[in-house]
Design a protein around this motif. Sequence first.
Motif, PDB file in Angstrom:
ATOM      1  N   VAL A  16      23.494 -57.215  27.266  1.00 11.86           N
ATOM      2  CA  VAL A  16      24.599 -56.613  26.513  1.00 11.86           C
ATOM      3  C   VAL A  16      24.568 -55.089  26.591  1.00 11.86           C
ATOM      4  CG1 VAL A  16      23.498 -56.590  24.215  1.00 11.86           C
ATOM      5  CG2 VAL A  16      25.978 -56.741  24.400  1.00 11.86           C
ATOM      6  N   LYS A  17      23.399 -54.479  26.547  1.00 14.03           N
ATOM      7  CA  LYS A  17      23.320 -53.014  26.624  1.00 14.03           C
ATOM      8  C   LYS A  17      23.787 -52.516  27.994  1.00 14.03           C
ATOM      9  CE  LYS A  17      21.537 -51.561  22.634  1.00 14.03           C
ATOM     10  NZ  LYS A  17      22.066 -50.500  21.810  1.00 14.03           N
ATOM     11  N   ASP A  18      23.436 -53.233  29.068  1.00 14.96           N
ATOM     12  CA  ASP A  18      23.909 -52.858  30.401  1.00 14.96           C
ATOM     13  C   ASP A  18      25.425 -53.007  30.497  1.00 14.96           C
ATOM     14  OD1 ASP A  18      21.380 -52.235  31.370  1.00 14.96           O
ATOM     15  OD2 ASP A  18      21.035 -54.263  32.128  1.00 14.96           O
ATOM     16  N   TYR A  19      25.946 -54.056  29.885  1.00 11.01           N
ATOM     17  CA  TYR A  19      27.393 -54.273  29.888  1.00 11.01           C
ATOM     18  C   TYR A  19      28.104 -53.150  29.120  1.00 11.01           C
ATOM     19  CZ  TYR A  19      31.939 -56.432  29.349  1.00 11.01           C
ATOM     20  OH  TYR A  19      33.281 -56.670  29.398  1.00 11.01           O
ATOM     21  N   ILE A  20      27.572 -52.781  27.966  1.00 11.79           N
ATOM     22  CA  ILE A  20      28.157 -51.688  27.181  1.00 11.79           C
ATOM     23  C   ILE A  20      28.084 -50.379  27.967  1.00 11.79           C
ATOM     24  CG2 ILE A  20      27.916 -50.302  25.082  1.00 11.79           C
ATOM     25  CD1 ILE A  20      26.942 -52.913  23.688  1.00 11.79           C
ATOM     26  N   LEU A  34      27.143 -47.881  20.313  1.00 15.63           N
ATOM     27  CA  LEU A  34      26.622 -49.217  20.629  1.00 15.63           C
ATOM     28  C   LEU A  34      25.695 -49.169  21.843  1.00 15.63           C
ATOM     29  CD1 LEU A  34      29.839 -51.387  20.106  1.00 15.63           C
ATOM     30  CD2 LEU A  34      27.872 -51.178  18.560  1.00 15.63           C
ATOM     31  N   ARG A  35      25.982 -48.271  22.738  1.00 11.59           N
ATOM     32  CA  ARG A  35      25.193 -48.137  23.958  1.00 11.59           C
ATOM     33  C   ARG A  35      23.811 -47.554  23.677  1.00 11.59           C
ATOM     34  NH1 ARG A  35      26.250 -43.383  27.553  1.00 11.59           N
ATOM     35  NH2 ARG A  35      24.810 -43.650  29.266  1.00 11.59           N
ATOM     36  N   LYS A  36      23.734 -46.593  22.763  1.00  9.58           N
ATOM     37  CA  LYS A  36      22.498 -45.837  22.570  1.00  9.58           C
ATOM     38  C   LYS A  36      21.666 -46.258  21.364  1.00  9.58           C
ATOM     39  CE  LYS A  36      22.677 -42.894  25.963  1.00  9.58           C
ATOM     40  NZ  LYS A  36      21.621 -42.822  26.953  1.00  9.58           N
ATOM     41  N   GLU A  37      22.278 -46.881  20.377  1.00  9.45           N
ATOM     42  CA  GLU A  37      21.591 -47.177  19.121  1.00  9.45           C
ATOM     43  C   GLU A  37      21.387 -48.678  18.952  1.00  9.45           C
ATOM     44  OE1 GLU A  37      20.495 -44.722  17.199  1.00  9.45           O
ATOM     45  OE2 GLU A  37      21.475 -43.178  18.412  1.00  9.45           O
ATOM     46  N   ASN A  38      20.439 -49.014  18.124  1.00 11.24           N
ATOM     47  CA  ASN A  38      20.300 -50.408  17.702  1.00 11.24           C
ATOM     48  C   ASN A  38      21.373 -50.676  16.659  1.00 11.24           C
ATOM     49  OD1 ASN A  38      18.033 -50.996  19.295  1.00 11.24           O
ATOM     50  ND2 ASN A  38      16.701 -50.014  17.798  1.00 11.24           N
ATOM     51  N   THR A  50      23.480 -53.871  14.123  1.00 15.32           N
ATOM     52  CA  THR A  50      23.503 -55.233  13.598  1.00 15.32           C
ATOM     53  C   THR A  50      24.716 -55.959  14.178  1.00 15.32           C
ATOM     54  OG1 THR A  50      24.878 -54.671  11.698  1.00 15.32           O
ATOM     55  CG2 THR A  50      22.467 -54.433  11.425  1.00 15.32           C
ATOM     56  N   LYS A  51      24.727 -57.277  14.027  1.00 17.57           N
ATOM     57  CA  LYS A  51      25.889 -58.056  14.482  1.00 17.57           C
ATOM     58  C   LYS A  51      27.138 -57.639  13.720  1.00 17.57           C
ATOM     59  CE  LYS A  51      23.339 -61.932  16.213  1.00 17.57           C
ATOM     60  NZ  LYS A  51      23.661 -62.976  17.122  1.00 17.57           N
ATOM     61  N   ARG A  52      26.954 -57.333  12.452  1.00 14.36           N
ATOM     62  CA  ARG A  52      28.098 -56.903  11.635  1.00 14.36           C
ATOM     63  C   ARG A  52      28.656 -55.571  12.131  1.00 14.36           C
ATOM     64  NH1 ARG A  52      28.170 -56.302   5.040  1.00 14.36           N
ATOM     65  NH2 ARG A  52      30.346 -55.750   4.928  1.00 14.36           N
ATOM     66  N   GLN A  53      27.770 -54.604  12.423  1.00 17.82           N
ATOM     67  CA  GLN A  53      28.224 -53.317  12.946  1.00 17.82           C
ATOM     68  C   GLN A  53      28.932 -53.501  14.286  1.00 17.82           C
ATOM     69  OE1 GLN A  53      24.337 -51.444  12.887  1.00 17.82           O
ATOM     70  NE2 GLN A  53      25.046 -49.937  11.380  1.00 17.82           N
ATOM     71  N   CYS A  54      28.369 -54.345  15.129  1.00 18.06           N
ATOM     72  CA  CYS A  54      28.961 -54.591  16.437  1.00 18.06           C
ATOM     73  C   CYS A  54      30.371 -55.161  16.291  1.00 18.06           C
ATOM     74  CB  CYS A  54      28.075 -55.545  17.235  1.00 18.06           C
ATOM     75  SG  CYS A  54      28.687 -55.894  18.892  1.00 18.06           S
ATOM     76  N   LYS A  55      30.508 -56.156  15.460  1.00 19.76           N
ATOM     77  CA  LYS A  55      31.815 -56.786  15.259  1.00 19.76           C
ATOM     78  C   LYS A  55      32.825 -55.778  14.716  1.00 19.76           C
ATOM     79  CE  LYS A  55      34.104 -60.708  13.117  1.00 19.76           C
ATOM     80  NZ  LYS A  55      33.936 -61.916  12.303  1.00 19.76           N
ATOM     81  N   ARG A  56      32.413 -55.004  13.732  1.00 19.88           N
ATOM     82  CA  ARG A  56      33.310 -54.011  13.134  1.00 19.88           C
ATOM     83  C   ARG A  56      33.789 -53.007  14.175  1.00 19.88           C
ATOM     84  NH1 ARG A  56      30.050 -50.924   9.437  1.00 19.88           N
ATOM     85  NH2 ARG A  56      29.595 -49.666  11.255  1.00 19.88           N
ATOM     86  N   GLU A  57      32.868 -52.477  14.970  1.00 17.48           N
ATOM     87  CA  GLU A  57      33.236 -51.449  15.943  1.00 17.48           C
ATOM     88  C   GLU A  57      34.053 -52.009  17.097  1.00 17.48           C
ATOM     89  OE1 GLU A  57      32.934 -48.152  15.348  1.00 17.48           O
ATOM     90  OE2 GLU A  57      32.238 -48.951  13.423  1.00 17.48           O
TER      91      GLU A  57
END
Length: 90
Positions: free
Chosen positions: A26-30, A63-67, A69-76
């Motif tokens: 996922v990080k490579d994709y982002i 999203l690319r540089k930081e850790n 949560t699933k909630r943060q990911c969904k929101r952004e």
Amino acid sequence: MTEFLKYMIGSIYKILPLNDANNHAVKDYIDSISIQLVGALYTFPELTTNQKYVSIINSVNFLRKENFTKRQCKREVLRCTNILQKMIQE
């Protein structure tokens, strides 16, 4: 430019299932999405002054540089796709 923005909606949205599946790529994709977003600033120079577009780049780079949560990911991800949809309608 509209076709590119439509394409980016799908590309950014794809982050959600990758993250939900705990896919290690996922990080490579982002990272790839970030490259496309920044590269588009050269293809479509008018985006450099579009605050909505800059906001999308900022969220994706977070999203690319930081850790996150699933909630943060969904929101952004949903925020970014909504902004892109609004940009298309303008």
